[in-house]
Design a protein around this motif. Structure first.
Motif, PDB file in Angstrom:
ATOM      1  N   GLY A 190       0.787  -1.227   0.000  1.00 24.69           N
ATOM      2  CA  GLY A 190       0.000   0.000   0.000  1.00 24.69           C
ATOM      3  C   GLY A 190       0.816   1.272   0.000  1.00 24.69           C
ATOM      4  N   SER A 191       2.127   1.187   0.092  1.00 27.37           N
ATOM      5  CA  SER A 191       2.963   2.386   0.059  1.00 27.37           C
ATOM      6  C   SER A 191       2.991   2.969  -1.357  1.00 27.37           C
ATOM      7  N   LEU A 192       3.246   4.264  -1.442  1.00 21.10           N
ATOM      8  CA  LEU A 192       3.072   4.998  -2.688  1.00 21.10           C
ATOM      9  C   LEU A 192       4.285   4.914  -3.602  1.00 21.10           C
ATOM     10  N   ASP A 193       4.022   4.791  -4.894  1.00 25.87           N
ATOM     11  CA  ASP A 193       5.053   4.921  -5.929  1.00 25.87           C
ATOM     12  C   ASP A 193       4.789   6.219  -6.689  1.00 25.87           C
ATOM     13  N   PHE A 194       5.857   6.907  -7.087  1.00 23.63           N
ATOM     14  CA  PHE A 194       5.698   8.170  -7.798  1.00 23.63           C
ATOM     15  C   PHE A 194       6.351   8.170  -9.183  1.00 23.63           C
ATOM     16  N   ALA A 195       6.955   7.049  -9.579  1.00 23.22           N
ATOM     17  CA  ALA A 195       7.700   7.020 -10.828  1.00 23.22           C
ATOM     18  C   ALA A 195       6.868   6.571 -12.022  1.00 23.22           C
ATOM     19  N   CYS A 196       5.998   5.600 -11.832  1.00 21.91           N
ATOM     20  CA  CYS A 196       5.299   4.979 -12.957  1.00 21.91           C
ATOM     21  C   CYS A 196       4.051   5.775 -13.334  1.00 21.91           C
ATOM     22  N   LYS A 197       3.931   6.095 -14.620  1.00 19.38           N
ATOM     23  CA  LYS A 197       2.761   6.791 -15.145  1.00 19.38           C
ATOM     24  C   LYS A 197       2.093   5.993 -16.265  1.00 19.38           C
ATOM     25  N   ASP A 198       2.558   4.782 -16.489  1.00 17.75           N
ATOM     26  CA  ASP A 198       2.053   3.955 -17.577  1.00 17.75           C
ATOM     27  C   ASP A 198       0.630   3.482 -17.305  1.00 17.75           C
ATOM     28  N   GLN A 202       0.948  -1.964 -18.771  1.00 19.83           N
ATOM     29  CA  GLN A 202       2.383  -1.806 -19.010  1.00 19.83           C
ATOM     30  C   GLN A 202       3.197  -1.637 -17.730  1.00 19.83           C
ATOM     31  N   ALA A 203       2.531  -1.596 -16.583  1.00 17.76           N
ATOM     32  CA  ALA A 203       3.226  -1.330 -15.319  1.00 17.76           C
ATOM     33  C   ALA A 203       3.976  -2.557 -14.824  1.00 17.76           C
ATOM     34  N   PRO A 204       5.046  -2.347 -14.041  1.00 16.83           N
ATOM     35  CA  PRO A 204       5.777  -3.472 -13.446  1.00 16.83           C
ATOM     36  C   PRO A 204       4.877  -4.292 -12.519  1.00 16.83           C
ATOM     37  N   SER A 205       5.201  -5.568 -12.387  1.00 19.28           N
ATOM     38  CA  SER A 205       4.393  -6.459 -11.547  1.00 19.28           C
ATOM     39  C   SER A 205       4.507  -6.128 -10.061  1.00 19.28           C
ATOM     40  N   THR A 206       5.494  -5.330  -9.690  1.00 17.61           N
ATOM     41  CA  THR A 206       5.655  -4.926  -8.287  1.00 17.61           C
ATOM     42  C   THR A 206       4.658  -3.850  -7.869  1.00 17.61           C
ATOM     43  N   LEU A 207       3.934  -3.297  -8.848  1.00 22.24           N
ATOM     44  CA  LEU A 207       3.016  -2.195  -8.579  1.00 22.24           C
ATOM     45  C   LEU A 207       1.585  -2.593  -8.909  1.00 22.24           C
ATOM     46  N   ARG A 208       0.657  -1.958  -8.198  1.00 18.81           N
ATOM     47  CA  ARG A 208      -0.768  -2.129  -8.469  1.00 18.81           C
ATOM     48  C   ARG A 208      -1.421  -0.750  -8.485  1.00 18.81           C
ATOM     49  N   PRO A 209      -2.380  -0.525  -9.370  1.00 19.61           N
ATOM     50  CA  PRO A 209      -3.123   0.740  -9.301  1.00 19.61           C
ATOM     51  C   PRO A 209      -3.787   0.872  -7.930  1.00 19.61           C
ATOM     52  N   TRP A 210      -3.865   2.080  -7.431  1.00 21.29           N
ATOM     53  CA  TRP A 210      -4.419   2.281  -6.082  1.00 21.29           C
ATOM     54  C   TRP A 210      -5.838   1.734  -5.972  1.00 21.29           C
ATOM     55  N   PHE A 211      -6.596   1.743  -7.071  1.00 20.11           N
ATOM     56  CA  PHE A 211      -7.994   1.311  -7.009  1.00 20.11           C
ATOM     57  C   PHE A 211      -8.158  -0.210  -7.063  1.00 20.11           C
ATOM     58  N   ASP A 212      -7.059  -0.937  -7.192  1.00 20.61           N
ATOM     59  CA  ASP A 212      -7.112  -2.405  -7.194  1.00 20.61           C
ATOM     60  C   ASP A 212      -7.086  -3.008  -5.796  1.00 20.61           C
ATOM     61  N   PHE A 213      -7.002  -2.188  -4.777  1.00 20.24           N
ATOM     62  CA  PHE A 213      -6.812  -2.710  -3.419  1.00 20.24           C
ATOM     63  C   PHE A 213      -8.116  -3.028  -2.691  1.00 20.24           C
ATOM     64  N   ALA A 214      -9.246  -2.762  -3.291  1.00 19.82           N
ATOM     65  CA  ALA A 214     -10.559  -3.112  -2.713  1.00 19.82           C
ATOM     66  C   ALA A 214     -10.696  -2.597  -1.278  1.00 19.82           C
ATOM     67  N   HIS A 215     -10.347  -1.340  -1.056  1.00 20.26           N
ATOM     68  CA  HIS A 215     -10.412  -0.751   0.274  1.00 20.26           C
ATOM     69  C   HIS A 215     -11.642   0.133   0.455  1.00 20.26           C
ATOM     70  N   LEU A 216     -12.562   0.075  -0.496  1.00 21.19           N
ATOM     71  CA  LEU A 216     -13.836   0.779  -0.387  1.00 21.19           C
ATOM     72  C   LEU A 216     -14.970  -0.238  -0.328  1.00 21.19           C
ATOM     73  N   ASP A 217     -15.938   0.011   0.550  1.00 21.12           N
ATOM     74  CA  ASP A 217     -17.089  -0.896   0.571  1.00 21.12           C
ATOM     75  C   ASP A 217     -18.036  -0.550  -0.581  1.00 21.12           C
ATOM     76  N   ASN A 218     -19.014  -1.394  -0.794  1.00 17.63           N
ATOM     77  CA  ASN A 218     -19.908  -1.252  -1.946  1.00 17.63           C
ATOM     78  C   ASN A 218     -20.829  -0.040  -1.871  1.00 17.63           C
ATOM     79  N   LYS A 219     -20.945   0.560  -0.695  1.00 15.59           N
ATOM     80  CA  LYS A 219     -21.818   1.725  -0.522  1.00 15.59           C
ATOM     81  C   LYS A 219     -21.080   3.040  -0.779  1.00 15.59           C
TER      82      LYS A 219
END
Length: 270
Positions: A190-198, A202-219
């Motif tokens: 969950g720590s932030l990356d600032f280098a990748c803009k792809d 095309q992003a490295p496998s070490t990174l995930r888009p912030w919205f892929d973490f499922a940290h919001l409930d359905n409401k």
């Protein structure tokens, strides 16, 4: 009354004006939530700010990284970049009034009676919406204080990238600014990356888009800009990407909230 959300304008005044005309936007009856980055890179940042301010309370703005950088330039902390095309804005006779208005804008906006939020870059996977809102309010208080220049200076830097390492007021402020205005990718903790803009493909496998973490409930719904390479494509059904790269020759997008109808205005020839 209609509620609209619009992506990064970045000085694309003519496209903004045309998009408002396209939906017959009413200052008396409608509301426009703007995802930050009002200025920079486009040709008419001055006219864009004046237009948004003229909308009065019908315009709800959150700050983006380009808006904050403009404030730092105005306060003499940073030099303006030629590619940001801010010369006419900084030389305008009403620049002090424009900057006084801009620095008062929040980092997060919430729809009344809904768990629907807007920030420029998104929501840190290490935060709940309530933590994000509380930290955004603290950061806004710092920016609206008599020490605004000092806090604008402190916002620069990539550390701490992990919320759990933000152990003092300055670190928490910097993390808040970075998470809400600069974030795209995060590491798996969950720590932030600032280098990748792809794009995510095309992003490295070490990174995930912030919205892929499922940290919001359905409401809860979250809307964001900042990430033009997504071109509005965001898989979670309750998260909406608004930046469709108008300043890069694509188009400006505006989402009507109650029926999720999307309106677009292709970039005008500069």
């Amino acid at each position: 009354m209609a509620i609209y959300f619009i992506g990064d304008i970045q000085g694309c005044y003519r496209e903004l004006d045309a998009l408002l005309a396209q939906v017959n936007f009413s200052v008396q009856h409608d509301q426009l939530y703007i995802a930050g980055d009002l200025v920079a890179r486009g040709p008419q940042s001055l006219e864009t700010l004046r237009l948004i301010i003229s909308l009065g309370d019908s315009a709800k703005v959150v700050l983006g990284n380009h808006d904050l950088h403009l404030l730092a330039v105005y306060h003499g902390i940073k030099q303006a970049k030629p590619q940001d095309k801010l010369t006419s804005l900084l030389a305008a006779p009403d620049v002090s009034e424009l900057m006084a208005w801009l620095i008062q804008q929040p980092l997060i906006a919430k729809l009344p009676q809904e768990e629907t939020y807007l920030s420029h870059a998104g929501l840190s996977p290490q935060w709940s919406p309530s933590i994000a809102v509380s930290q955004a309010k603290i950061a806004q208080q710092h920016l609206n204080s008599t020490n605004a220049s000092e806090w604008l200076t402190q916002m620069y830097g990539n550390q701490p990238a992990n919320w759990h390492d933000a152990q003092d007021e300055v670190s928490r402020f910097r993390f808040t600014i970075n998470a809400l205005t600069r974030m795209r990718y995060c590491y798996h903790d969950g720590s932030l990356d600032f280098a990748c803009k792809d794009s995510p493909e095309q992003a490295p496998s070490t990174l995930r888009p912030w919205f892929d973490f499922a940290h919001l409930d359905n409401k809860t719904q979250w809307l964001f800009g900042h990430w033009a390479t997504l071109m509005g494509n965001c898989p979670p059904k309750n998260i909406y990407a608004l930046d469709t790269g108008c300043v890069w020759g694509h188009y400006l997008s505006m989402l009507r909230w109650h029926d999720k109808k999307l309106f677009t205005e292709h970039a005008h020839k500069k």
